[in-house]
Design a protein around this motif. Structure first.
Motif, PDB file in Angstrom:
ATOM      1  N   VAL A 166      55.616  16.882 -76.685  1.00 36.21           N
ATOM      2  CA  VAL A 166      54.921  15.847 -75.908  1.00 36.21           C
ATOM      3  C   VAL A 166      55.606  15.652 -74.569  1.00 36.21           C
ATOM      4  N   ILE A 172      61.055  10.773 -68.657  1.00 34.67           N
ATOM      5  CA  ILE A 172      61.844   9.991 -69.611  1.00 34.67           C
ATOM      6  C   ILE A 172      63.094  10.754 -70.009  1.00 34.67           C
ATOM      7  N   HIS A 173      64.228  10.307 -69.514  1.00 31.39           N
ATOM      8  CA  HIS A 173      65.498  10.959 -69.844  1.00 31.39           C
ATOM      9  C   HIS A 173      66.603   9.916 -69.809  1.00 31.39           C
ATOM     10  N   PHE A 224      68.174  16.307 -77.534  1.00 26.11           N
ATOM     11  CA  PHE A 224      66.860  16.299 -78.182  1.00 26.11           C
ATOM     12  C   PHE A 224      66.642  17.569 -79.010  1.00 26.11           C
ATOM     13  N   ARG A 235      61.588  19.495 -71.974  1.00 27.30           N
ATOM     14  CA  ARG A 235      61.826  18.624 -73.130  1.00 27.30           C
ATOM     15  C   ARG A 235      60.704  18.797 -74.167  1.00 27.30           C
ATOM     16  N   TYR A 249      74.251  13.102 -86.413  1.00 26.39           N
ATOM     17  CA  TYR A 249      74.052  13.579 -85.054  1.00 26.39           C
ATOM     18  C   TYR A 249      73.556  12.446 -84.134  1.00 26.39           C
ATOM     19  N   GLU A 263      64.888   2.762 -69.403  1.00 22.67           N
ATOM     20  CA  GLU A 263      64.640   4.192 -69.196  1.00 22.67           C
ATOM     21  C   GLU A 263      63.491   4.733 -70.052  1.00 22.67           C
ATOM     22  N   SER A 264      62.903   3.855 -70.851  1.00 22.25           N
ATOM     23  CA  SER A 264      61.771   4.230 -71.729  1.00 22.25           C
ATOM     24  C   SER A 264      62.076   5.421 -72.632  1.00 22.25           C
ATOM     25  N   THR A 265      63.337   5.631 -72.949  1.00 22.59           N
ATOM     26  CA  THR A 265      63.714   6.806 -73.742  1.00 22.59           C
ATOM     27  C   THR A 265      63.244   6.708 -75.194  1.00 22.59           C
ATOM     28  N   SER A 285      60.339   6.330 -76.264  1.00 21.43           N
ATOM     29  CA  SER A 285      59.119   7.105 -76.499  1.00 21.43           C
ATOM     30  C   SER A 285      59.461   8.553 -76.858  1.00 21.43           C
ATOM     31  N   SER A 286      60.497   9.100 -76.205  1.00 22.47           N
ATOM     32  CA  SER A 286      60.897  10.479 -76.531  1.00 22.47           C
ATOM     33  C   SER A 286      61.449  10.547 -77.944  1.00 22.47           C
ATOM     34  N   MET A 287      62.167   9.493 -78.351  1.00 21.31           N
ATOM     35  CA  MET A 287      62.720   9.484 -79.707  1.00 21.31           C
ATOM     36  C   MET A 287      61.595   9.386 -80.754  1.00 21.31           C
ATOM     37  N   VAL A 340      58.739  10.710 -80.774  1.00 21.73           N
ATOM     38  CA  VAL A 340      58.004  11.959 -81.030  1.00 21.73           C
ATOM     39  C   VAL A 340      58.943  13.090 -81.471  1.00 21.73           C
ATOM     40  N   THR A 341      60.105  12.722 -81.983  1.00 19.92           N
ATOM     41  CA  THR A 341      60.998  13.712 -82.603  1.00 19.92           C
ATOM     42  C   THR A 341      60.879  13.568 -84.127  1.00 19.92           C
TER      43      THR A 341
END
Lengths: 289, 245
Positions: free
Chosen positions: A83, A89-90, A103, A145, B8, B75-77, B79-81, B83-84
């Protein structure tokens, strides 16, 4: 081609809203295609994407991924997808490579990060803090990513928004390469030119309803004007003539014109996706709901 | 992979605590406390050290987890988490456990300084249990608080208000405004009071009374309930709301 996604009568309402944001939409995404999802701000594009990537729950209707109800998928679903959100976003106080490695280690499958970083032109800057990156670099890092787990399906939200033409081309090429390698792509965007260049099929969504799903080519044929416009020079003036496409090869005036005149331009009456969108939905892409 | 991923994620959280200077700040605060207490003598020192450990394990836990959550919000991070393949429980536990490890180390630093310099008599096992439990508990509360606060300043205000509200009954009891045995029992429901008891009773001479065991059990059981039914249950809604997508 088999359907990778099948969305049936999808409805969704945010707790704070009185009305449904999605009002029973239906569409299928075929395996190996690039599927564009177009609509103005607030039409329901992002909500649809959030639902099919399992961020939003409590929807009504049915969604099937690879023939299995999306609700039956657990975390393994995320091993299969990548996605890229619209905004970069980082973790800004970590380097690009630290972000990517962090990630990537959450997944079982791992892509060749060096190749990806080189492909988007970030390898030289891999050890820079993301805070030092420009917006364009952050957007390119977003794509890396999204690809770092070698997904079979990619979700891209406004992937080229904020990129200069050169970087936008790199990204579009990367998306095409992903498709060629067998991947499926779902793109939400309001930039019609990108959609036109990339997508095999597009869906128009307005006010939570899908009006049309078809290939860009079919839409252009269906909604375009079947005519040819010719411009030629005569007596130091530009003359413009329009011809119907029907029996064009038998149209003597047309045949004489291209034979005898000093032609400057010839255009078919294809319309743009943006014009088609306006025609079909009655709203412009920038129009707020 | 499952357990590895939690480890991790914890490692990732600890690295970010370091990168975002939270670790530096906590070590700096621990050193300031150590220097200040070094000049305090006798009974005042004996009563101040447990209070300091209590503040570090309660209020500072709120602060550290709050800062982590608001960095992520900025940082809106999240959202990345989301989708993992990480589970919600793994994401939350990584935050709670990393914050606990981090806070435990800064408290251990203070205790070590005074064991060496002032020959403080303390049960290492009991103080370790107390600090870990109290930090786990208050980090969970801090996480829950951050779900409902717009920014870090509002969270600070809420933490102060809650701490003040929880401290009032204890102070009134100490000042004999609230009298009677019944208050001794009622006050144990206050997590700060329970935390105070298990920390204070870790100092030698060790005399573990019923209040110690009640407080220990109370913090464990109510902590688990808070985690399961409030922190975990409301995480997804919160994470989606701050994801910025």
């Amino acid at each position: 081609m088999a359907n990778i996604f099948e969305v049936k009568d999808l409805k969704f309402k945010y707790k704070t809203n009185q009305e449904n944001v999605l009002k029973g939409i239906n569409f299928q995404i075929k395996e190996g295609e690039i599927f564009g999802f177009l609509g103005p701000s607030g039409a329901g594009k992002s909500t649809t994407q959030k639902i099919i990537i399992k961020i939003l729950e409590n929807y009504q209707g049915n969604i099937f991924y690879k023939g299995k109800d999306l609700k039956d998928y657990k975390q393994d679903f995320f091993e299969d997808i990548g996605v890229s959100f619209e905004m970069p976003i980082h973790f800004s106080k970590m380097t690009a490579m630290e972000n990517i490695r962090f990630f990537q280690n959450l997944y079982k499958k791992k892509a060749d990060v060096e190749r990806l970083m080189k492909r988007v032109g970030l390898w030289e800057d891999k050890d820079k803090m993301v805070a030092e990156y420009s917006k364009g670099m952050k957007i390119r890092l977003n794509i890396v990513r999204a690809l770092l787990n070698s997904p079979t399906m990619l979700f891209l939200d406004e992937p080229t928004n904020g990129l200069d033409p050169a970087n936008a081309k790199i990204l579009k090429d990367l998306i095409r390469e992903f498709k060629v390698s067998g991947g499926t792509v779902f793109i939400t965007s309001h930039i019609m030119a990108d959609i036109d260049q990339l997508c095999d099929r597009v869906a128009f969504i307005v006010n939570g309803e899908i009006n049309v799903v078809d290939t860009p080519r079919n839409l252009k044929i269906k909604y375009g004007e079947r005519r040819i416009k010719i411009e030629y020079k005569e007596n130091n003036k530009i003359v413009e003539k329009l011809f119907s496409m029907e029996d064009l090869g038998k149209n003597k005036e047309f045949l004489n014109t291209i034979k005898e005149k000093d032609i400057e331009t010839i255009h078919s009456g294809e319309t743009t996706l943006e014009d088609i969108f306006i025609k079909v939905t009655g709203v412009t892409l920038d129009e707020k709901q | 992979m499952k357990n590895n991923r939690l480890i991790y994620l914890i490692k990732g959280e600890l690295i970010r605590l370091h990168k975002y200077k939270v670790t530096t700040i906590s070590i700096f605060i621990a050193i300031i406390w150590s220097v200040l207490l070094f000049f305090v003598e006798g009974d005042i020192f004996n009563s101040l050290l447990p209070v300091l450990i209590l503040v570090d394990a309660t209020t500072m836990s709120f602060m550290y987890i709050g800062s982590v959550m608001f960095f992520e919000k900025k940082e809106s991070t999240m959202s990345s988490m989301l989708v993992t393949p990480s589970k919600d429980s793994e994401l939350i536990l990584a935050k709670i456990l990393s914050n606990t490890i981090h806070n435990f180390l800064s408290t251990a630093l203070i205790i070590t300084v005074f064991v060496i310099l002032k020959d403080v008599q303390i049960s290492y096992l009991l103080i370790a249990i107390a600090v870990i439990l109290v930090t786990l508990y208050h980090t969970s509360i801090g996480l829950l608080l951050s779900y409902y606060q717009k920014d870090f300043t509002t969270m600070l205000m809420s933490v102060m208000l809650i701490s003040f509200a929880l401290l009032i009954p204890t102070v009134l009891f100490m000042l004999n405004v609230l009298t009677g045995d019944i208050w001794e029992y009622i006050l144990l429901i206050n997590p700060i009071q329970s935390a105070n008891i298990i920390i204070t009773q870790s100092f030698k001479p060790i005399t573990l009374d019923w209040k110690y065991y009640f407080s220990l059990g109370y913090l464990i059981i109510s902590g688990l309930l808070i985690y399961r039914f409030l922190v975990l249950r409301n995480f997804k809604n919160y994470a989606v709301s701050i994801s910025g997508v």
